[in-house]
Design a protein around this motif. Sequence first.
Motif, PDB file in Angstrom:
ATOM      1  N   UNK A   1       0.825  -1.211   0.000  1.00 38.79           N
ATOM      2  CA  UNK A   1       0.000   0.000   0.000  1.00 38.79           C
ATOM      3  C   UNK A   1       0.860   1.262   0.000  1.00 38.79           C
ATOM      4  N   UNK A   2       2.104   1.144   0.474  1.00 40.49           N
ATOM      5  CA  UNK A   2       3.002   2.294   0.561  1.00 40.49           C
ATOM      6  C   UNK A   2       3.823   2.526  -0.698  1.00 40.49           C
ATOM      7  N   UNK A   3       3.836   1.579  -1.613  1.00 40.36           N
ATOM      8  CA  UNK A   3       4.690   1.667  -2.797  1.00 40.36           C
ATOM      9  C   UNK A   3       4.107   2.667  -3.796  1.00 40.36           C
ATOM     10  N   UNK A   4       5.002   3.506  -4.350  1.00 36.32           N
ATOM     11  CA  UNK A   4       4.581   4.491  -5.355  1.00 36.32           C
ATOM     12  C   UNK A   4       5.647   4.585  -6.435  1.00 36.32           C
ATOM     13  N   UNK A   5       5.270   5.157  -7.567  1.00 35.72           N
ATOM     14  CA  UNK A   5       6.219   5.354  -8.665  1.00 35.72           C
ATOM     15  C   UNK A   5       7.410   6.155  -8.155  1.00 35.72           C
TER      16      UNK A   5
ATOM     17  N   UNK B   1       2.425   1.690 -11.587  1.00 34.62           N
ATOM     18  CA  UNK B   1       1.543   0.844 -10.781  1.00 34.62           C
ATOM     19  C   UNK B   1       0.274   0.608 -11.579  1.00 34.62           C
ATOM     20  N   UNK B   2      -0.202  -0.633 -11.590  1.00 33.77           N
ATOM     21  CA  UNK B   2      -1.394  -0.948 -12.364  1.00 33.77           C
ATOM     22  C   UNK B   2      -2.037  -2.212 -11.816  1.00 33.77           C
TER      23      UNK B   2
ATOM     24  N   UNK C   1       3.379  -3.791  -9.994  1.00 35.71           N
ATOM     25  CA  UNK C   1       4.327  -2.700 -10.218  1.00 35.71           C
ATOM     26  C   UNK C   1       5.272  -3.104 -11.335  1.00 35.71           C
ATOM     27  N   UNK C   2       5.536  -2.160 -12.223  1.00 37.87           N
ATOM     28  CA  UNK C   2       6.564  -2.357 -13.241  1.00 37.87           C
ATOM     29  C   UNK C   2       7.835  -1.701 -12.713  1.00 37.87           C
ATOM     30  N   UNK C   3       8.943  -2.414 -12.828  1.00 38.26           N
ATOM     31  CA  UNK C   3      10.228  -1.915 -12.338  1.00 38.26           C
ATOM     32  C   UNK C   3      11.194  -1.719 -13.496  1.00 38.26           C
ATOM     33  N   UNK C   4      11.925  -0.633 -13.465  1.00 35.22           N
ATOM     34  CA  UNK C   4      13.064  -0.438 -14.364  1.00 35.22           C
ATOM     35  C   UNK C   4      14.276  -0.948 -13.612  1.00 35.22           C
TER      36      UNK C   4
ATOM     37  N   UNK D   1       7.940  -7.105 -13.802  1.00 33.24           N
ATOM     38  CA  UNK D   1       6.600  -6.837 -13.292  1.00 33.24           C
ATOM     39  C   UNK D   1       6.426  -7.734 -12.087  1.00 33.24           C
ATOM     40  N   UNK D   2       6.010  -7.138 -10.982  1.00 32.36           N
ATOM     41  CA  UNK D   2       5.811  -7.893  -9.745  1.00 32.36           C
ATOM     42  C   UNK D   2       4.421  -7.645  -9.204  1.00 32.36           C
TER      43      UNK D   2
END
Length: 136
Positions: free
Chosen positions: A5-9, A104-105, A113-116, A133-134
């Motif tokens: 819930x705390x994760x953001x771009x 985030x999607x 979450x998509x990660x670079x 993608x996780x």
Amino acid sequence: MTASADIKAGDRLVHKVFPPITRHTLALYCGASGDHNPIHVDIDCAKSAGFPDVFAHGMLVMAYLGQALTDAVPPSRLRNFSTRFVAITQLGAKLTCEGIVTELFSEHGERRAKLALVTRDDRGEIKLEGSAVVAL
């Protein structure tokens, strides 16, 4: 991993520093992977091909990035992992692997979450780029 819930771009979810790559590391990887290309362990072969010394297998560098990723995110939450080799990783390089949230999607009822992803040596040179993608 941080509470989902705390994760953001822009958040860095992956960060791991590996010890310098040694000749011993390369020899062990040859045995474990079955990749016995002499350019990775035989200095004479490397020099005859125009390189100053042996260098790391690209898949070893990818394995480091995969380990950094799965140390940060449980493997059961990994939905996609891809990489692109950018530069040769020299003997003695100390690699740092990082992953930053870019998006985030929701998909298939999961928050994702998509990660670079990027792997750099201790001089800051990019060796590997990728994405993951996780599921959060």
